[in-house]
Design a protein around this motif. Structure first.
Motif, PDB file in Angstrom:
ATOM      1  N   GLU A  42       0.821  -1.208   0.000  1.00  0.00           N
ATOM      2  CA  GLU A  42       0.000   0.000   0.000  1.00  0.00           C
ATOM      3  C   GLU A  42       0.857   1.261   0.000  1.00  0.00           C
ATOM      4  O   GLU A  42       0.606   2.189  -0.784  1.00  0.00           O
ATOM      5  CB  GLU A  42      -0.958  -0.008   1.191  1.00  0.00           C
ATOM      6  CG  GLU A  42      -2.011  -1.086   1.089  1.00  0.00           C
ATOM      7  CD  GLU A  42      -2.933  -1.139   2.294  1.00  0.00           C
ATOM      8  OE1 GLU A  42      -2.866  -0.235   3.145  1.00  0.00           O
ATOM      9  OE2 GLU A  42      -3.726  -2.087   2.370  1.00  0.00           O
ATOM     10  N   ARG A  53      -1.139   8.920   1.500  1.00  0.00           N
ATOM     11  CA  ARG A  53      -1.570   7.618   2.036  1.00  0.00           C
ATOM     12  C   ARG A  53      -3.017   7.662   2.532  1.00  0.00           C
ATOM     13  O   ARG A  53      -3.770   6.710   2.340  1.00  0.00           O
ATOM     14  CB  ARG A  53      -0.624   7.198   3.164  1.00  0.00           C
ATOM     15  CG  ARG A  53      -0.950   5.855   3.789  1.00  0.00           C
ATOM     16  CD  ARG A  53      -0.879   4.738   2.742  1.00  0.00           C
ATOM     17  NE  ARG A  53      -1.499   3.547   3.236  1.00  0.00           N
ATOM     18  CZ  ARG A  53      -0.883   2.541   3.835  1.00  0.00           C
ATOM     19  NH1 ARG A  53       0.401   2.570   3.999  1.00  0.00           N
ATOM     20  NH2 ARG A  53      -1.554   1.502   4.257  1.00  0.00           N
ATOM     21  N   ASN A  57      -5.904   5.144   1.296  1.00  0.00           N
ATOM     22  CA  ASN A  57      -6.669   4.304   2.224  1.00  0.00           C
ATOM     23  C   ASN A  57      -8.171   4.500   2.048  1.00  0.00           C
ATOM     24  O   ASN A  57      -8.936   3.529   2.060  1.00  0.00           O
ATOM     25  CB  ASN A  57      -6.291   4.607   3.672  1.00  0.00           C
ATOM     26  CG  ASN A  57      -4.912   4.101   4.030  1.00  0.00           C
ATOM     27  OD1 ASN A  57      -4.327   3.295   3.318  1.00  0.00           O
ATOM     28  ND2 ASN A  57      -4.384   4.594   5.128  1.00  0.00           N
ATOM     29  N   LYS A  61     -10.710   1.576   0.776  1.00  0.00           N
ATOM     30  CA  LYS A  61     -11.875   1.194   1.588  1.00  0.00           C
ATOM     31  C   LYS A  61     -13.149   1.297   0.760  1.00  0.00           C
ATOM     32  O   LYS A  61     -13.995   0.402   0.784  1.00  0.00           O
ATOM     33  CB  LYS A  61     -11.988   2.061   2.826  1.00  0.00           C
ATOM     34  CG  LYS A  61     -13.173   1.667   3.704  1.00  0.00           C
ATOM     35  CD  LYS A  61     -13.364   2.593   4.874  1.00  0.00           C
ATOM     36  CE  LYS A  61     -14.524   2.201   5.766  1.00  0.00           C
ATOM     37  NZ  LYS A  61     -15.713   1.696   5.134  1.00  0.00           N
TER      38      LYS A  61
END
Length: 86
Positions: A42, A53, A57, A61
Motif C-alpha cells: 500500500e 496515504r 486508504n 476502503k
C-alpha cells in the motif's frame, strides 16, 4: 471488510469496480491498480503514484465496500437461480 486481495485482482475487475465509484483521480486509480493487480504494498503504490496515504486508504476502503456490495448481489442472484432450477 476486505474483499479485494493485494496482487490477485484483474485490471478489468478493478476498472469495472472503479466505474461504480466517484474515484476519478487517475493517480489514485493507478495506485489502486498497482496494489491490487501488481501486488505493490500500500505504501509503495501510494508513493509511486504521488498519492497521500490517507487518500489511498479512503479509496481502497471505498473500492472494497463496492466489491462487497457486488458480491452480495451475486449471492442473491445465485440463490434466486438455484430456487428457479429446483
Amino acid at each position: 471488510m476486505r474483499i479485494l486481495v493485494q496482487g490477485l485482482e484483474s485490471k478489468e475487475r478493478v476498472k469495472l469496480l472503479l466505474k461504480l465509484t466517484k474515484i476519478d483521480s487517475e493517480n489514485i486509480q493507478r495506485a489502486l491498480t498497482d496494489h491490487l493487480c501488481k501486488g505493490h504494498k500500500e505504501d509503495d503504490a501510494a508513493m509511486l503514484n504521488d498519492v497521500p496515504r490517507q487518500n489511498f486508504n479512503r479509496a481502497l476502503k471505498r473500492l472494497n465496500d463496492v466489491a462487497g456490495i457486488v458480491e452480495h448481489i451475486k449471492e442473491l442472484d445465485w440463490e434466486q437461480f438455484k430456487n428457479q432450477t429446483s
